[in-house]
Every structure is written in structure tokens, then in C-alpha cells.
Design a protein around this motif. Structure first.
Motif, PDB file in Angstrom:
ATOM      1  N   THR A 100      -7.951  20.263  -3.809  1.00  0.00           N
ATOM      2  CA  THR A 100      -8.581  18.879  -4.178  1.00  0.00           C
ATOM      3  C   THR A 100      -6.920  17.786  -4.963  1.00  0.00           C
ATOM      4  O   THR A 100      -6.962  17.202  -4.591  1.00  0.00           O
ATOM      5  N   GLY A 101      -5.867  18.748  -4.538  1.00  0.00           N
ATOM      6  CA  GLY A 101      -4.670  17.567  -4.847  1.00  0.00           C
ATOM      7  C   GLY A 101      -3.792  18.765  -6.402  1.00  0.00           C
ATOM      8  O   GLY A 101      -2.914  17.702  -7.060  1.00  0.00           O
ATOM      9  N   PHE A 102      -4.063  19.965  -6.761  1.00  0.00           N
ATOM     10  CA  PHE A 102      -3.146  20.153  -8.192  1.00  0.00           C
ATOM     11  C   PHE A 102      -2.296  19.738  -7.928  1.00  0.00           C
ATOM     12  O   PHE A 102      -1.301  19.411  -8.870  1.00  0.00           O
ATOM     13  N   PHE A 103      -1.545  20.655  -6.641  1.00  0.00           N
ATOM     14  CA  PHE A 103      -0.164  19.979  -6.584  1.00  0.00           C
ATOM     15  C   PHE A 103       0.478  19.204  -5.349  1.00  0.00           C
ATOM     16  O   PHE A 103       1.610  18.766  -5.579  1.00  0.00           O
ATOM     17  N   THR A 104      -1.038  19.120  -4.973  1.00  0.00           N
ATOM     18  CA  THR A 104      -0.321  17.119  -4.117  1.00  0.00           C
ATOM     19  C   THR A 104      -0.379  16.777  -4.573  1.00  0.00           C
ATOM     20  O   THR A 104       0.921  15.595  -4.113  1.00  0.00           O
ATOM     21  N   ILE A 105      -0.484  16.589  -4.984  1.00  0.00           N
ATOM     22  CA  ILE A 105      -0.388  14.628  -5.842  1.00  0.00           C
ATOM     23  C   ILE A 105       0.726  14.354  -7.070  1.00  0.00           C
ATOM     24  O   ILE A 105       1.750  13.834  -6.692  1.00  0.00           O
ATOM     25  N   PRO A 106       1.124  15.664  -7.784  1.00  0.00           N
ATOM     26  CA  PRO A 106       2.629  16.038  -8.031  1.00  0.00           C
ATOM     27  C   PRO A 106       3.645  16.038  -7.180  1.00  0.00           C
ATOM     28  O   PRO A 106       5.072  14.962  -6.937  1.00  0.00           O
ATOM     29  N   LEU A 107       3.548  16.295  -6.020  1.00  0.00           N
ATOM     30  CA  LEU A 107       4.302  16.917  -5.086  1.00  0.00           C
ATOM     31  C   LEU A 107       4.697  15.388  -3.962  1.00  0.00           C
ATOM     32  O   LEU A 107       5.707  15.177  -4.350  1.00  0.00           O
ATOM     33  N   ALA A 108       4.052  14.305  -4.150  1.00  0.00           N
ATOM     34  CA  ALA A 108       3.549  13.311  -3.516  1.00  0.00           C
ATOM     35  C   ALA A 108       5.340  12.531  -3.980  1.00  0.00           C
ATOM     36  O   ALA A 108       5.670  11.769  -3.974  1.00  0.00           O
ATOM     37  N   ASN A 109       4.725  12.400  -5.829  1.00  0.00           N
ATOM     38  CA  ASN A 109       5.217  11.814  -6.671  1.00  0.00           C
ATOM     39  C   ASN A 109       6.961  12.387  -6.337  1.00  0.00           C
ATOM     40  O   ASN A 109       8.352  11.341  -6.974  1.00  0.00           O
ATOM     41  N   GLU A 110       7.651  13.107  -5.814  1.00  0.00           N
ATOM     42  CA  GLU A 110       8.699  14.032  -6.091  1.00  0.00           C
ATOM     43  C   GLU A 110       9.406  13.815  -4.232  1.00  0.00           C
ATOM     44  O   GLU A 110      10.701  14.310  -4.857  1.00  0.00           O
ATOM     45  N   VAL A 111       8.455  14.671  -3.480  1.00  0.00           N
ATOM     46  CA  VAL A 111       9.431  14.066  -2.425  1.00  0.00           C
ATOM     47  C   VAL A 111       9.160  13.019  -1.466  1.00  0.00           C
ATOM     48  O   VAL A 111       8.390  12.015  -1.534  1.00  0.00           O
ATOM     49  N   LYS A 112       9.558  12.985  -0.374  1.00  0.00           N
ATOM     50  CA  LYS A 112       9.478  11.709   0.715  1.00  0.00           C
ATOM     51  C   LYS A 112       7.850  11.822   1.653  1.00  0.00           C
ATOM     52  O   LYS A 112       7.558  10.872   1.664  1.00  0.00           O
ATOM     53  N   GLN A 113       7.318  12.824   1.646  1.00  0.00           N
ATOM     54  CA  GLN A 113       6.192  12.431   2.478  1.00  0.00           C
ATOM     55  C   GLN A 113       5.379  14.631   2.833  1.00  0.00           C
ATOM     56  O   GLN A 113       6.491  15.037   2.093  1.00  0.00           O
ATOM     57  N   VAL A 114       4.549  14.361   2.142  1.00  0.00           N
ATOM     58  CA  VAL A 114       3.859  16.002   2.229  1.00  0.00           C
ATOM     59  C   VAL A 114       1.735  15.593   3.186  1.00  0.00           C
ATOM     60  O   VAL A 114       1.801  14.484   3.009  1.00  0.00           O
ATOM     61  N   TYR A 115       2.175  17.338   4.140  1.00  0.00           N
ATOM     62  CA  TYR A 115       1.127  17.283   4.199  1.00  0.00           C
ATOM     63  C   TYR A 115       0.608  17.794   3.701  1.00  0.00           C
ATOM     64  O   TYR A 115       0.583  18.961   3.389  1.00  0.00           O
ATOM     65  N   ALA A 116      -1.098  17.987   3.339  1.00  0.00           N
ATOM     66  CA  ALA A 116      -1.837  18.171   2.418  1.00  0.00           C
ATOM     67  C   ALA A 116      -3.082  19.102   3.413  1.00  0.00           C
ATOM     68  O   ALA A 116      -3.796  18.151   3.921  1.00  0.00           O
ATOM     69  N   LEU A 117      -3.078  20.379   3.823  1.00  0.00           N
ATOM     70  CA  LEU A 117      -4.357  20.950   4.427  1.00  0.00           C
ATOM     71  C   LEU A 117      -4.950  21.780   3.684  1.00  0.00           C
ATOM     72  O   LEU A 117      -4.269  22.665   2.664  1.00  0.00           O
ATOM     73  N   ASP A 118      -6.285  21.969   4.306  1.00  0.00           N
ATOM     74  CA  ASP A 118      -7.241  22.808   4.196  1.00  0.00           C
ATOM     75  C   ASP A 118      -7.919  23.601   4.465  1.00  0.00           C
ATOM     76  O   ASP A 118      -8.741  22.325   5.623  1.00  0.00           O
ATOM     77  N   ILE A 119      -8.974  24.542   4.780  1.00  0.00           N
ATOM     78  CA  ILE A 119      -9.740  24.164   5.942  1.00  0.00           C
ATOM     79  C   ILE A 119     -11.340  24.188   5.319  1.00  0.00           C
ATOM     80  O   ILE A 119     -12.322  23.731   6.167  1.00  0.00           O
ATOM     81  N   ARG A 120     -11.357  23.591   4.373  1.00  0.00           N
ATOM     82  CA  ARG A 120     -12.657  22.607   3.429  1.00  0.00           C
ATOM     83  C   ARG A 120     -12.929  21.190   3.370  1.00  0.00           C
ATOM     84  O   ARG A 120     -12.076  20.953   2.463  1.00  0.00           O
ATOM     85  N   ALA A 121     -13.525  20.556   4.299  1.00  0.00           N
ATOM     86  CA  ALA A 121     -13.687  18.721   3.990  1.00  0.00           C
ATOM     87  C   ALA A 121     -13.763  18.174   2.799  1.00  0.00           C
ATOM     88  O   ALA A 121     -14.041  17.740   2.738  1.00  0.00           O
ATOM     89  N   GLU A 122     -14.693  19.542   1.926  1.00  0.00           N
ATOM     90  CA  GLU A 122     -15.006  19.212   0.415  1.00  0.00           C
ATOM     91  C   GLU A 122     -13.799  18.442  -0.119  1.00  0.00           C
ATOM     92  O   GLU A 122     -13.295  17.586  -0.969  1.00  0.00           O
ATOM     93  N   MET A 123     -13.337  19.632   0.091  1.00  0.00           N
ATOM     94  CA  MET A 123     -12.002  19.684  -0.979  1.00  0.00           C
ATOM     95  C   MET A 123     -11.305  18.468  -0.528  1.00  0.00           C
ATOM     96  O   MET A 123     -10.536  17.436  -1.298  1.00  0.00           O
ATOM     97  N   LEU A 124     -11.080  17.850   1.070  1.00  0.00           N
ATOM     98  CA  LEU A 124      -9.930  16.937   1.399  1.00  0.00           C
ATOM     99  C   LEU A 124     -10.704  15.969   1.183  1.00  0.00           C
ATOM    100  O   LEU A 124     -10.119  15.079   0.887  1.00  0.00           O
ATOM    101  N   SER A 125     -12.298  15.630   1.485  1.00  0.00           N
ATOM    102  CA  SER A 125     -12.254  14.306   0.726  1.00  0.00           C
ATOM    103  C   SER A 125     -11.947  13.677  -0.963  1.00  0.00           C
ATOM    104  O   SER A 125     -12.171  13.006  -1.259  1.00  0.00           O
ATOM    105  N   ASP A 126     -12.581  14.965  -1.362  1.00  0.00           N
ATOM    106  CA  ASP A 126     -11.604  14.353  -2.890  1.00  0.00           C
ATOM    107  C   ASP A 126     -10.149  14.088  -2.934  1.00  0.00           C
ATOM    108  O   ASP A 126     -10.458  13.582  -3.524  1.00  0.00           O
ATOM    109  N   LEU A 127      -9.375  15.265  -2.437  1.00  0.00           N
ATOM    110  CA  LEU A 127      -8.346  14.788  -2.514  1.00  0.00           C
ATOM    111  C   LEU A 127      -8.222  13.726  -1.801  1.00  0.00           C
ATOM    112  O   LEU A 127      -7.292  12.508  -3.009  1.00  0.00           O
ATOM    113  N   SER A 128      -8.043  13.199  -0.767  1.00  0.00           N
ATOM    114  CA  SER A 128      -8.862  11.772   0.097  1.00  0.00           C
ATOM    115  C   SER A 128      -8.719  10.815  -1.347  1.00  0.00           C
ATOM    116  O   SER A 128      -8.067   9.677  -1.487  1.00  0.00           O
TER     117      SER A 128
END
Length: 190
Positions: free
Chosen positions: A47-75
Motif C-alpha cells: 500500500t506504499g509504506f516505502f513508495t510514498i516517502p521514496l517518491a519525495n526523494e527521487v526522480k521517478q518511482v515504479y511501484a509494483l505489486d501482485i495484488r490489485a487491492e494493494m495497488l488500489s489503496d496506493l493509487s
């Protein structure tokens, strides 16, 4: 699919205050030394535990997961926070929808103990990573404790090293942020 994968019904726990206290994302990312002009992939992003803080530090993040439910929450979180440098992608466990050598750095946190075919997983990590790119693995310490997976699902540092070294990585350094979590950095060989 393995019976010890994270159940999407438990996904709200992934960003809990307790988890943030024992594995503080800001501290972890500071220790990793990311580089603001780099492109990172968060493999098994949940659900983005590291994705969101990572996005604030780098140019681009690709966030991948096998579970659609997780990705929906992240989006949903990315929209609410107005974060625009994250591309959310559903993947298979050992097939990532990314071109060869696109990524400068990969973060995979608390994922490998759930992977059914770890050698194939490491090969796919290697494929998307640029030569000299960085792979940071965060896993549960192989110790018996109340939180996290059972001891027999946890991985030893030696096991992680064996998989990484057999698939074209070299070990660079390691961290231990608490008694619960270890981190290892590998580099893709040239």
C-alpha cells in the motif's frame, strides 16, 4: 500462490504507526542514500509504506505489486497526496512489466520470504536494473518474535546472499534498523 503471502484483508496494518516506529521509512531511506535524480522501483510495494516517502526523494518511482487491492489503496493515497512521479503497475511474482535496465535502484521490503521461486525473482530484479544499479533488500530478522511471519518462513542473510550472488549481484553493505529487520544492499555486476 504460496499460503504465506500477505493477505490483502490485512493491508491496513502495512502502514501502521507501530510498523513506522520499528522500521522508520525516513531513517531507512536516509541510510540508503538514494540520489535525487535516480529512478527506483519498489517491488512488492503493498500500500506504499516505502513508495510514498521514496517518491519525495527521487526522480521517478515504479511501484509494483501482485495484488490489485494493494495497488488500489496506493493509487488512492498518491491522488490524495498529489504525488505525480509514481507509476503504479500490477505485476506477476517473477515478471515485471518494465524494460531491461530501466531502473537505477530497487527496494524490495518484506517480500522475499513470500516468494515461491527466489532465483527467478532475483533474475528478474537483475533484468530491470542498470549495470552497477543498487538492490536494497529488507527482510525480517531470522529470529523468533511475536510479530511477523513464523521463524521457518524467515530467511537467513546467507540464504539471501546465495540467491543474490548466484544471479549476478555483489554484496555491498548491510544494516539492522531494529531487532526485527535487516537490510542488505547488493550491486548489479558489470
Amino acid at each position: 500462490m504460496s499460503e504465506h503471502k500477505c493477505d490483502p484483508k490485512n493491508r491496513k496494518k502495512l502502514n501502521s504507526k507501530q510498523r513506522q516506529e520499528i522500521l522508520p521509512p525516513a531513517q531507512v531511506l536516509m541510510d540508503i542514500c538514494l540520489g535525487s535524480h535516480t529512478v527506483w522501483a519498489d517491488i512488492g510495494c503493498g500500500t506504499g509504506f516505502f513508495t510514498i516517502p521514496l517518491a519525495n526523494e527521487v526522480k521517478q518511482v515504479y511501484a509494483l505489486d501482485i495484488r490489485a487491492e494493494m495497488l488500489s489503496d496506493l493509487s488512492e493515497s498518491l491522488t490524495q497526496l498529489q504525488i505525480h512521479n509514481v507509476k503504479v503497475l500490477q505485476s506477476e511474482e517473477n515478471r515485471f512489466p518494465l524494460p531491461d535496465q530501466l531502473i537505477d535502484g530497487i527496494l524490495t521490503s518484506l517480500v522475499l520470504h513470500e516468494v515461491d521461486q527466489p532465483i527467478e525473482f532475483f533474475r528478474e530484479l537483475n533484468r530491470i536494473l542498470q549495470t552497477g544499479g543498487r538492490l536494497v533488500v529488507i527482510e525480517w530478522a531470522k529470529a523468533s518474535m511475536e510479530m511477523g511471519p513464523p521463524l521457518d518462513h524467515r530467511l537467513s542473510i546467507q540464504q539471501l546472499d546465495d540467491w543474490a550472488l548466484s544471479t549476478g549481484f555483489i554484496k555491498v553493505k548491510s544494516w539492522q534498523w531494529s531487532e526485527n529487520f535487516i537490510g542488505i544492499e547488493y550491486c548489479k555486476k558489470s
